[in-house]
Design a protein around this motif. Structure first.
Motif, PDB file in Angstrom:
ATOM      1  N   ALA A  60      39.302  30.220  41.409  1.00  0.00           N
ATOM      2  CA  ALA A  60      38.578  31.148  42.284  1.00  0.00           C
ATOM      3  C   ALA A  60      39.376  31.426  43.557  1.00  0.00           C
ATOM      4  O   ALA A  60      39.433  32.571  44.019  1.00  0.00           O
ATOM      5  CB  ALA A  60      37.201  30.583  42.627  1.00  0.00           C
ATOM      6  N   GLU A  61      39.989  30.410  44.113  1.00  0.00           N
ATOM      7  CA  GLU A  61      40.813  30.598  45.313  1.00  0.00           C
ATOM      8  C   GLU A  61      42.007  31.495  45.027  1.00  0.00           C
ATOM      9  O   GLU A  61      42.378  32.339  45.842  1.00  0.00           O
ATOM     10  CB  GLU A  61      41.294  29.260  45.868  1.00  0.00           C
ATOM     11  N   THR A  68      41.127  39.669  46.505  1.00  0.00           N
ATOM     12  CA  THR A  68      40.246  39.979  47.618  1.00  0.00           C
ATOM     13  C   THR A  68      41.028  40.279  48.900  1.00  0.00           C
ATOM     14  O   THR A  68      40.732  41.259  49.595  1.00  0.00           O
ATOM     15  CB  THR A  68      39.253  38.820  47.848  1.00  0.00           C
ATOM     16  N   LEU A  69      42.023  39.471  49.187  1.00  0.00           N
ATOM     17  CA  LEU A  69      42.797  39.651  50.419  1.00  0.00           C
ATOM     18  C   LEU A  69      43.775  40.820  50.343  1.00  0.00           C
ATOM     19  O   LEU A  69      44.321  41.227  51.370  1.00  0.00           O
ATOM     20  CB  LEU A  69      43.552  38.365  50.752  1.00  0.00           C
ATOM     21  N   LEU A  91      33.878  40.853  39.488  1.00  0.00           N
ATOM     22  CA  LEU A  91      34.288  39.459  39.367  1.00  0.00           C
ATOM     23  C   LEU A  91      34.259  38.778  40.728  1.00  0.00           C
ATOM     24  O   LEU A  91      33.778  37.652  40.857  1.00  0.00           O
ATOM     25  CB  LEU A  91      35.688  39.370  38.745  1.00  0.00           C
ATOM     26  N   ASP A  92      34.717  39.464  41.745  1.00  0.00           N
ATOM     27  CA  ASP A  92      34.694  38.926  43.100  1.00  0.00           C
ATOM     28  C   ASP A  92      33.262  38.604  43.527  1.00  0.00           C
ATOM     29  O   ASP A  92      32.993  37.532  44.077  1.00  0.00           O
ATOM     30  CB  ASP A  92      35.336  39.934  44.055  1.00  0.00           C
ATOM     31  N   SER A  93      32.337  39.499  43.228  1.00  0.00           N
ATOM     32  CA  SER A  93      30.925  39.280  43.587  1.00  0.00           C
ATOM     33  C   SER A  93      30.335  38.084  42.853  1.00  0.00           C
ATOM     34  O   SER A  93      29.574  37.299  43.435  1.00  0.00           O
ATOM     35  CB  SER A  93      30.092  40.525  43.276  1.00  0.00           C
ATOM     36  N   LEU A  94      30.697  37.945  41.581  1.00  0.00           N
ATOM     37  CA  LEU A  94      30.186  36.815  40.811  1.00  0.00           C
ATOM     38  C   LEU A  94      30.698  35.496  41.388  1.00  0.00           C
ATOM     39  O   LEU A  94      29.922  34.550  41.582  1.00  0.00           O
ATOM     40  CB  LEU A  94      30.584  36.939  39.337  1.00  0.00           C
ATOM     41  N   ARG A 122      34.842  34.536  32.247  1.00  0.00           N
ATOM     42  CA  ARG A 122      35.865  34.787  31.217  1.00  0.00           C
ATOM     43  C   ARG A 122      35.730  36.189  30.625  1.00  0.00           C
ATOM     44  O   ARG A 122      36.720  36.901  30.434  1.00  0.00           O
ATOM     45  CB  ARG A 122      35.770  33.742  30.113  1.00  0.00           C
ATOM     46  N   GLU A 123      34.503  36.576  30.322  1.00  0.00           N
ATOM     47  CA  GLU A 123      34.272  37.896  29.718  1.00  0.00           C
ATOM     48  C   GLU A 123      34.645  39.021  30.676  1.00  0.00           C
ATOM     49  O   GLU A 123      35.259  40.014  30.278  1.00  0.00           O
ATOM     50  CB  GLU A 123      32.816  38.012  29.269  1.00  0.00           C
ATOM     51  N   ILE A 124      34.289  38.874  31.936  1.00  0.00           N
ATOM     52  CA  ILE A 124      34.639  39.891  32.933  1.00  0.00           C
ATOM     53  C   ILE A 124      36.160  39.958  33.093  1.00  0.00           C
ATOM     54  O   ILE A 124      36.740  41.053  33.144  1.00  0.00           O
ATOM     55  CB  ILE A 124      33.941  39.606  34.284  1.00  0.00           C
TER      56      ILE A 124
END
Length: 142
Positions: A60-61, A68-69, A91-94, A122-124
């Motif tokens: 995630a990081e 995101t950055l 994906l970012d929102s999840l 994984r699916e996204i």
């Protein structure tokens, strides 16, 4: 160490001469593609590639670092279009939804293979790779 070399070799592509800023942008974008590929894999392959430690958190990081950055930069440089960014934003929102202290199960590496929300990740990620036309890459591990 051999798996790292394989990981890096999969995404190496010849690049035209770029100024330093463009080179860094391309390097970060390659990092995003690698991260998406890892996020799309089954839990056992994610663990093999990421190694020991806080695997879920690290994936995630990495997404935060590489997408995101740098989202606006990718749009400005034409590496992503708005439709592709919209998919990445999902994906970012999840991932953002699960940040914080109340979602320890999501970040538990022992639950990567059983947590239904990680299956959604994984699916996204797989869908995003298709949208980016990068779904034919495979990260080997030996």
């Amino acid at each position: 160490m051999n798996h790292i070399k394989k990981l890096l070799s999969i995404f190496k592509q010849p690049r035209p001469q770029l100024d330093d800023n463009e080179s860094v942008t391309c390097w970060k974008f390659d990092g995003l593609l690698k991260n998406l590929n890892v996020l799309s894999l089954p839990a056992d392959r994610q663990k093999a590639i990421m190694g020991y430690g806080c695997i879920a958190d690290e994936m995630a990081e990495d997404f935060n670092t590489y997408f995101t950055l740098n989202r606006q930069e990718y749009l400005e440089k034409g590496l992503l279009d708005q439709q592709q960014c919209d998919q990445l934003d999902k994906l970012d929102s999840l991932l953002e939804k699960y940040s914080g202290d109340g979602n320890t199960g999501f970040w538990d590496d022992q639950q990567l293979d059983t947590n239904k929300d990680w299956q959604s990740v994984r699916e996204i990620a797989k869908h995003i790779l298709i949208v980016l036309r990068k779904d034919n890459s495979d990260i080997g591990y030996s």
